[in-house]
Design an enzyme around this catalytic site. Structure first.
Site, PDB file in Angstrom:
ATOM      1  N   ASP A 186      -9.489  40.797  -2.676  1.00  0.00           N
ATOM      2  CA  ASP A 186      -8.613  39.675  -3.438  1.00  0.00           C
ATOM      3  C   ASP A 186      -9.627  39.376  -4.779  1.00  0.00           C
ATOM      4  O   ASP A 186     -10.592  38.714  -4.617  1.00  0.00           O
ATOM      5  CB  ASP A 186      -8.380  38.594  -2.398  1.00  0.00           C
ATOM      6  N   LYS A 219      -4.992  34.500 -11.466  1.00  0.00           N
ATOM      7  CA  LYS A 219      -5.539  33.766 -12.616  1.00  0.00           C
ATOM      8  C   LYS A 219      -6.051  34.175 -13.906  1.00  0.00           C
ATOM      9  O   LYS A 219      -4.821  34.100 -14.969  1.00  0.00           O
ATOM     10  CB  LYS A 219      -7.059  33.418 -11.711  1.00  0.00           C
TER      11      LYS A 219
HETATM   12  C1  LIG Z   1      -6.681  30.970  -6.454  1.00  0.00           C
HETATM   13  C2  LIG Z   1      -6.760  31.928  -5.534  1.00  0.00           C
HETATM   14  C3  LIG Z   1      -5.689  32.457  -4.798  1.00  0.00           C
HETATM   15  C4  LIG Z   1      -4.281  31.673  -5.079  1.00  0.00           C
HETATM   16  O1  LIG Z   1      -3.913  31.945  -6.225  1.00  0.00           O
HETATM   17  P1  LIG Z   1      -2.528  30.938  -6.780  1.00  0.00           P
HETATM   18  O2  LIG Z   1      -2.192  31.610  -8.005  1.00  0.00           O
HETATM   19  O3  LIG Z   1      -3.233  29.364  -6.638  1.00  0.00           O
HETATM   20  O4  LIG Z   1      -1.316  31.156  -5.722  1.00  0.00           O
HETATM   21  C5  LIG Z   1      -5.940  33.424  -4.169  1.00  0.00           C
HETATM   22  N1  LIG Z   1      -7.215  34.110  -3.929  1.00  0.00           N
HETATM   23  C6  LIG Z   1      -8.229  33.606  -4.550  1.00  0.00           C
HETATM   24  C7  LIG Z   1      -9.349  34.468  -4.340  1.00  0.00           C
HETATM   25  C8  LIG Z   1      -8.149  32.506  -5.503  1.00  0.00           C
HETATM   26  O5  LIG Z   1      -9.312  32.179  -6.006  1.00  0.00           O
END
Ligand SMILES: *Cc1c(COP(=O)(O)O)cnc(C)c1O
Length: 413
Positions: A237, A266
């Site tokens: 992730d 993001k």
């Molecule tokens: C922010 C984040 C998410 C979730 O993303 P959203 O766009 O808020 O749904 C998932 N994994 C990580 C590592 C994040 O920092």
């Protein structure tokens, strides 16, 4: 009628909303301009997205010119140039083998998609019982149900949705100083349970919202090895770490590994539009076949054009050199604060600077203090941290680190 207090839900908040909210009228570069006339430096990059800062002309123009062509079109049976261009870019930038791109509309959704990919993969291989996931404690992967189920079981939302969330396997969280202990735990859990496990999911090199935990790169190398050894897929992730934040383009690059599935989000669009993606390799796509997912706003052309512009802008500059400079300055300013009585730990990687305190901070009063120093940060729990836009100057960055020091200094007496 007070709309703000009594009718709008803010993240992780209640109605009526008793936490102060600040009204942003405009934003430019690293600055947020409040309606009350105050201007603050955004040390959060709006939850880590706005790597090029606000109101960037190149970003604005890219989106505006796409608006005149087509703002949105369904992706079922139709395609468009911004999606094709973005797919090409993601294939060329991500680690070797990752060349099948599924566009999603938010980070959490890309995580859901990656979990589905892993489940469908094993189903089609005839391993129905491989339906669980394994993940280090202290992780954060989003707020939807699949994503929540692999977040940290203690500081995540498991207790609220007990009985509804599927139960997965949790292993020791990796540490900064050595990888062996956490790898040993992973090896023994995989040995015992691999027949039930579809994939491991983790955030590479830094666990973000689950505690800003920076860990040893050998852990990532070891994870790749152990997943292969025990016949378990690896989902990485990169939603928080992708696009330069840690000093490498992706967190995986610190350990030269290629996952089976990677999630990005993001900073993918420089924060200008909402978008994410789950990217995988041919082995997975061939085995999965029809992937059962299709968001309404999949591959939205405005989002794709923002992502294309953001990636172009990033690569056009010597981003790596600047991140390493930001890292040095953060290290110089924040690491010595370990000496303060109230500070438990200080850590830095790339454009991420973290102070972990011994006691939780009061968000409201701390935020008020920070705003007095001209800085926007959102402390949570014991963590006071910054993830500034990459365009920040040294002087602006010093304003952030000075404000962080003042917060700590105020705790001392
Ligand atoms: C922010 C984040 C998410 C979730 O993303 P959203 O766009 O808020 O749904 C998932 N994994 C990580 C590592 C994040 O920092």
């Amino acid at each position: 009628m007070n709309i703000e207090e009594d009718h709008i839900w803010h993240p992780y908040a209640n109605i009526p909303n008793k936490v102060s909210t600040y009204h942003v009228e405009s934003a430019d570069g690293v600055h947020l301009n409040f309606k009350n006339g105050l201007q603050v430096i955004d040390g959060m990059s709006s939850w880590w997205c706005m790597i090029h800062g606000y109101n960037n002309n190149f970003m604005n123009e890219a989106i505006k010119s796409q608006i005149d062509k087509v703002s949105h079109v369904m992706f079922g049976g139709l395609t468009h140039q911004p999606a094709i261009d973005l797919c090409k870019k993601l294939i060329s930038l991500t680690p070797t083998g990752l060349d099948k791109v599924f566009f999603a509309d938010s980070g959490s959704v890309s995580v859901e998609v990656s979990l589905k990919m892993a489940l469908q993969y094993w189903q089609n291989k005839g391993y129905q019982e491989k339906s669980k996931f394994i993940t280090p404690r202290g992780g954060y992967h989003g707020d939807t149900f699949g994503a929540m189920s692999v977040c940290d079981p203690d500081n995540g939302m498991h207790h609220l949705f007990k009985g509804v969330l599927p139960k997965h396997f949790f292993v020791e969280r990796p540490k900064m100083d050595n990888a062996e202990e956490a790898l040993h735990d992973l090896d023994s859990q995989l040995k015992k349970n691999h027949e039930q496990i579809a994939a491991m999911i983790l955030e590479p090199i830094v666990q973000g919202a689950g505690g800003m935990n920076i860990y040893h790169r050998d852990y990532l190398k070891g994870v790749r090895h152990l997943c292969d050894k025990h016949n378990v897929l690896l989902i990485v992730d990169e939603i928080a770490t992708g696009f330069g934040r840690t000093g490498e383009l992706f967190g995986c690059n610190h350990a030269d590994i290629s996952p089976d599935i990677m999630c990005v989000g993001k900073a993918l669009t420089g924060g200008y539009m909402t978008m994410a993606a789950a990217i995988t390799n041919q082995n997975i796509s061939d085995t999965v076949g029809v992937l059962m997912h299709g968001p309404t706003f999949m591959a939205n052309p405005l989002s794709c054009s923002a992502a294309n512009a953001s990636i172009d802008l990033l690569l056009k500059n010597d981003w790596k050199k600047r991140i390493i400079e930001i890292q040095s300055l953060l290290a110089e300013e924040l690491l010595p604060l370990k000496n303060y009585e109230s500070v438990y730990d200080a850590r830095v990687i790339g454009a991420i600077g973290v102070l972990e305190l011994k006691k939780p901070l009061d968000m409201k009063s701390t935020q008020e203090k920070l705003i007095k120093y001209g800085v926007w940060l959102r402390p949570y729990g014991k963590l006071l941290y910054t993830m500034p836009p990459f365009i920040i100057t040294d002087q602006e960055l010093l304003k952030i680190t000075n404000a962080m020091r003042e917060v700590v200094r105020n705790l001392e007496s």
